[in-house]
Design a protein around this motif. Structure first.
Motif: not given
Lengths: 325, 334
Positions: A8, A12, A15, A297, A301
């Motif tokens: 993850r 991230s 992202v 952001t 996240v």
């Protein structure tokens, strides 16, 4: 579990990169900050110096690379307007926003969850219908209008609470907070309610539909057949089952509240991140806008990851290793 | 066979004229329509019928667990002489799970998926008795051991999804036994399980009830199951008990054509290789129950009178009876 978290985190990073790319080019398209930063009577030479100092003479892709290079060293740029690092500016404002967001979520859950469960336990009753109808106002009226009405009724008309500002703050572990002073509370309460109302309605409706569904499940009937008291059935058997969607929504909303608080903060002149963002957009203070979006952001996240971890605790059937994202 | 049935002495549970209806926009339909039933202490009674016969609703009615649109509208459920239907809800709650326990059909749906097995067993004790959690846990471990679940202490910390279907039903049985109830109502507890597991569960259940003197009302569509288990059998059709008697009487010498039809369709009680019988048609919906005897539209023994008069439950001795104008010929029970 560790593998899940690692995967993850890597996701991230991608992202964040994608977001930075979009926001960087979008801000570039809004307009030329130089026009706002220099006074009309500045000489052309001074203008050139300023443009070079801000790095605006480079082509956009070079500017982006410079930004990425600085980002890798933890530098999100320096505010054009204030001349201090953008991160510093935002982090100064973060406690005010977090305080507002957390309080509004506490209000939303502590009122929305019980009301929703009451409505869900006896959906045919008048109480339930009143609650459900009332909840429609919560999310169908625009936030800025609700804010103005709160100011009009409670600040102007009844004069119960002030309409603007943050009030007295005290330092808690080096962070200025409002919620520990009476004056701070009176300033905090109206914007917090304003921010809470849509989520209160959302949590309420989720809890109501979840409860209405859960109470008809066999496990509830079985618990009754065991002679379990109603109070315990509601608190353990039903509540535990509806917590997963509620926690999801709270997690997602925590991120979007930080973003949506811009409206509330503007209406109530609350000196948080959102107010800073709006001011920065007006002043075309690119580094602050970009840094704001990046930090928002990042919070988003991170919270989503925490929500996924919370799932595994709330619902034993969830296996994190197998779920991809 | 002619000895007075044991329940004549002092029944543990006596149901009289129980009527449970389901309300709908088009009116109220009786899913249970005047059921009489009696269970002696320690007795195993099989309540047999097809889907829709009202047997499960009967079970839930005894526990007063019929949810709207269902409603118990008439009758008495005398448990040790007290009418459960007129008790306040709090007194009824105290009986549920303590004096009368229930085991549900689908073990996958009845255990709460987000609570540990331990919590769900322990609450069955602590909600009734002022014992500490530790004492309740000890009792839960004992009960799991009795139904053959190994390393019970660890199992208590697990969640339902970590158990197989058969294991979950064992948990439900252990939970039912926790407070040593006088009566267990088991609503098709083996239907959702493999045949091999079915046999084991049946056997364990029988053993446990016998050891503790617990009476058992076993609700099922499977005559083969009650044949192994029950002392007495009640056959239900369209909300009524159409035949009742000792297991031997009903299984060996059925008098109601419906019972005879059911028996003909059970593989285990028929000679190997013989053709299985099938009852024509399906059970009538509650909303379109025929006049007179509700079984007449599917019955091979039908007479003109069947359309006009619904036969009462009658028989030669107390505890043996059938509702039929033209019963099957009398045979001697083997």
């Amino acid at each position: 579990m560790t593998l899940f978290i690692l995967r993850r985190v890597i996701q991230s990073v991608f992202v964040l990169l994608a977001v930075s790319l979009v926001v960087f080019f979008a801000v570039y398209a809004i307009g030329d900050p130089v026009e706002l930063l220099v006074s009309p009577d500045t000489s052309a030479a001074e203008r050139e110096v300023m443009i070079r100092r801000l790095g605006l003479d480079l082509p956009i892709w070079r500017q982006y690379l410079v930004f990425l290079g600085n980002l890798a060293q933890g530098d999100l740029g320096t505010s054009f307007v204030h001349g201090v690092p953008a991160v510093e500016l935002i982090l100064q404002r973060l406690p005010a926003t977090l305080e507002l967001v957390v309080l509004s979520l506490v209000i939303a859950v502590s009122i929305g969850l019980p009301l929703g469960m009451i409505a869900g336990l006896a959906p045919e009753t008048r109480t339930a219908r009143t609650i459900m109808t009332g909840s429609i106002f919560g999310y169908s009226l625009p936030a800025f209008w609700q804010g103005m009405m709160l100011i009009f009724v409670f600040a102007v008309f009844l004069n119960w609470a002030p309409a603007a500002g943050r009030g007295d703050t005290v330092s808690l572990l080096g962070v200025e907070v409002s919620f520990l002073t009476a004056d701070g509370w009176s300033h905090l309460i109206l914007p917090a309610i304003n921010l809470a109302l849509p989520n209160l309605a959302l949590v309420l409706r989720l809890a109501a539909s979840g409860t209405a569904e859960a109470r008809l499940q066999d496990y509830v009937k079985y618990a009754r057949a065991k002679g379990v008291r109603r109070g315990r059935i509601v608190r353990r058997h039903i509540l535990r089952n509806i917590l997963v969607p509620v926690v999801t929504v709270i997690g997602v909303e925590f991120g979007s509240l930080i973003a949506y608080s811009t409206i509330t903060e503007t209406v109530f002149a609350w000196p948080g991140m959102g107010k800073l963002l709006i001011d920065s957009v007006y002043q075309l203070d690119r580094p602050v806008v970009v840094a704001y979006v990046m930090i928002a952001t990042f919070i988003f996240v991170t919270v989503n990851l925490l929500v996924d971890l919370a799932y595994a605790m709330l619902d034993p059937r969830v296996e994190l290793e197998k779920g991809a994202s | 066979m002619n000895a007075p049935s044991p329940n004549a002495a002092r029944p543990l549970l006596e149901v009289r004229g129980l009527r449970t209806v389901f309300h709908s926009l088009a009116g109220a339909y009786a899913a249970v329509d005047g059921v009489d039933l009696s269970i002696a202490p320690g007795e195993v009674v099989g309540l047999v019928g097809e889907s829709g016969s009202g047997k499960s609703v009967t079970g839930f009615s005894l526990m007063r667990l019929v949810d709207p649109p269902g409603e118990i509208v008439a009758g008495e459920v005398l448990f040790e002489g007290r009418d459960l239907l007129s008790l306040p809800e709090s007194a009824m709650r105290a009986i549920r799970g303590d004096r009368i326990a229930m085991i549900f059909q689908d073990p996958l749906m009845t255990l709460n998926p987000v609570l540990t097995i331990g919590e769900q067993m322990i609450e069955a004790v602590t909600e009734h008795h002022g014992v500490g959690e530790r004492a309740a846990r000890t009792r839960a471990i004992e009960a799991l051991g009795q139904v053959g679940i190994a390393s019970a202490a660890q199992r208590l910390r697990q969640y339902p999804h970590e158990f197989s279907g058969g294991m979950r039903q064992r948990v439900a049985i252990a939970t039912a036994m926790l407070n040593q109830p006088d009566l267990i109502i088991a609503d098709e507890p083996t239907t959702a399980l493999d045949v091999t597991i079915q046999g084991q569960i049946l056997h364990e259940m029988q053993k446990l009830c016998e050891a503790s003197g617990t009476a058992l009302l076993w609700i099922t569509h499977d005559l083969g199951v009650v044949a192994e288990l029950a002392d007495r059998i009640c056959v239900m059709y369209s909300g009524r008990i159409v035949e009742t008697g000792t297991a031997d009487d009903v299984l060996d010498a059925p008098r109601h054509p419906y019972t005879a039809g059911l028996l003909g369709s059970v593989p285990s009680v028929n000679a190997p290789g013989s053709r299985l019988h099938q009852i024509d048609g399906t059970a009538p919906p509650l909303s379109a129950r025929p006049t007179g005897c509700p079984f007449r539209t599917r019955c091979g023994n039908v007479l003109p009178v069947c359309a006009e008069i619904d036969p009462p439950l009658a028989g030669p001795v107390p505890g043996r009876g059938w509702r039929c104008h033209n019963p099957m010929p009398e045979r001697d029970a083997a």
